[in-house]
Motif scaffolding. Structure first.
Motif, PDB file in Angstrom:
ATOM      1  N   ILE A  63      84.933   9.514 -33.401  1.00  0.00           N
ATOM      2  CA  ILE A  63      84.627   9.887 -34.776  1.00  0.00           C
ATOM      3  C   ILE A  63      83.204  10.427 -34.807  1.00  0.00           C
ATOM      4  CG2 ILE A  63      83.837   7.585 -35.428  1.00  0.00           C
ATOM      5  CD1 ILE A  63      85.136   8.118 -38.212  1.00  0.00           C
ATOM      6  N   ASP A  64      82.935  11.360 -35.711  1.00  0.00           N
ATOM      7  CA  ASP A  64      81.582  11.886 -35.848  1.00  0.00           C
ATOM      8  C   ASP A  64      81.371  12.313 -37.294  1.00  0.00           C
ATOM      9  OD1 ASP A  64      79.128  12.597 -34.257  1.00  0.00           O
ATOM     10  OD2 ASP A  64      79.482  14.503 -35.283  1.00  0.00           O
ATOM     11  N   ILE A  65      80.152  12.164 -37.740  1.00  0.00           N
ATOM     12  CA  ILE A  65      79.750  12.626 -39.069  1.00  0.00           C
ATOM     13  C   ILE A  65      78.461  13.418 -38.900  1.00  0.00           C
ATOM     14  CG2 ILE A  65      78.500  10.480 -39.582  1.00  0.00           C
ATOM     15  CD1 ILE A  65      79.381  10.874 -42.545  1.00  0.00           C
ATOM     16  N   VAL A  66      78.346  14.500 -39.637  1.00  0.00           N
ATOM     17  CA  VAL A  66      77.164  15.358 -39.526  1.00  0.00           C
ATOM     18  C   VAL A  66      76.757  15.818 -40.920  1.00  0.00           C
ATOM     19  CG1 VAL A  66      78.511  17.465 -39.140  1.00  0.00           C
ATOM     20  CG2 VAL A  66      76.178  17.347 -38.307  1.00  0.00           C
ATOM     21  N   GLU A  67      75.454  15.933 -41.113  1.00  0.00           N
ATOM     22  CA  GLU A  67      74.944  16.480 -42.363  1.00  0.00           C
ATOM     23  C   GLU A  67      75.125  17.998 -42.328  1.00  0.00           C
ATOM     24  OE1 GLU A  67      70.906  15.192 -42.483  1.00  0.00           O
ATOM     25  OE2 GLU A  67      71.429  13.187 -43.165  1.00  0.00           O
ATOM     26  N   ILE A  68      75.745  18.539 -43.337  1.00  0.00           N
ATOM     27  CA  ILE A  68      75.975  19.978 -43.393  1.00  0.00           C
ATOM     28  C   ILE A  68      74.649  20.732 -43.387  1.00  0.00           C
ATOM     29  CG2 ILE A  68      76.923  21.850 -44.812  1.00  0.00           C
ATOM     30  CD1 ILE A  68      79.110  19.768 -45.677  1.00  0.00           C
ATOM     31  N   ASP A  69      73.655  20.182 -44.057  1.00  0.00           N
ATOM     32  CA  ASP A  69      72.330  20.796 -44.113  1.00  0.00           C
ATOM     33  C   ASP A  69      71.721  20.940 -42.709  1.00  0.00           C
ATOM     34  OD1 ASP A  69      70.029  21.772 -45.632  1.00  0.00           O
ATOM     35  OD2 ASP A  69      69.047  19.915 -44.978  1.00  0.00           O
ATOM     36  N   ARG A  70      71.982  19.993 -41.831  1.00  0.00           N
ATOM     37  CA  ARG A  70      71.463  20.052 -40.458  1.00  0.00           C
ATOM     38  C   ARG A  70      72.042  21.258 -39.712  1.00  0.00           C
ATOM     39  NH1 ARG A  70      73.764  16.391 -36.057  1.00  0.00           N
ATOM     40  NH2 ARG A  70      72.789  17.261 -34.221  1.00  0.00           N
ATOM     41  N   ILE A  71      73.338  21.498 -39.890  1.00  0.00           N
ATOM     42  CA  ILE A  71      73.974  22.645 -39.245  1.00  0.00           C
ATOM     43  C   ILE A  71      73.455  23.946 -39.864  1.00  0.00           C
ATOM     44  CG2 ILE A  71      76.180  23.791 -38.801  1.00  0.00           C
ATOM     45  CD1 ILE A  71      75.693  21.168 -37.177  1.00  0.00           C
ATOM     46  N   GLN A  72      73.313  23.970 -41.173  1.00  0.00           N
ATOM     47  CA  GLN A  72      72.801  25.160 -41.839  1.00  0.00           C
ATOM     48  C   GLN A  72      71.398  25.507 -41.341  1.00  0.00           C
ATOM     49  OE1 GLN A  72      72.991  25.117 -46.124  1.00  0.00           O
ATOM     50  NE2 GLN A  72      71.798  26.992 -46.318  1.00  0.00           N
ATOM     51  N   LYS A  73      70.539  24.496 -41.204  1.00  0.00           N
ATOM     52  CA  LYS A  73      69.175  24.739 -40.720  1.00  0.00           C
ATOM     53  C   LYS A  73      69.178  25.260 -39.286  1.00  0.00           C
ATOM     54  CE  LYS A  73      66.831  21.580 -43.815  1.00  0.00           C
ATOM     55  NZ  LYS A  73      66.167  20.288 -43.985  1.00  0.00           N
TER      56      LYS A  73
END
Length: 115
Positions: A7-17
């Protein structure tokens, strides 16, 4: 028989940056051309990048194969819209079931590997 789960969770803002900072270098390192094309179809592509990023991370955790690269799997949608994993570089003899979800701020994915 279940071999592993991840399982993994990621902040969308981190990918956008990351995309804004490194652009195509980041995109082409992490995502396959099919994944990039899929995300670019949407007004807010970062949610879709983040979902596929989380799915790949979940798959790698479930497989526990340290030599896999970002390009070894492609996350696509089947005809009903369900996300599925395609294998690019390895001849896997197992099935991977994935699920992806996202909210405004986070994307989460899970993967189950079966023999």
């Amino acid at each position: 028989m279940i071999m592993g789960s991840g399982i993994d969770i990621v902040e969308i803002d981190r990918i956008q940056k990351a995309v804004e900072r490194w652009g195509d270098v980041f995109l082409n390192y992490v995502f396959t051309p099919a994944e990039i094309a899929h995300a670019k179809k949407f007004k807010f592509p970062y949610r879709h990048y983040a979902g596929r990023f989380a799915a790949k991370e979940a798959i790698y955790k479930a497989l526990n194969m340290p030599r896999l690269s970002w390009q070894d799997v492609t996350i696509v949608n089947d005809e009903s819209g369900k996300p599925v994993c395609q294998y690019n570089s390895h001849d896997f003899n197992f099935r991977i079931t994935i699920s992806i979800s996202h909210s405004r701020d986070y994307a989460v994915a899970s993967a189950i590997v079966e023999k």
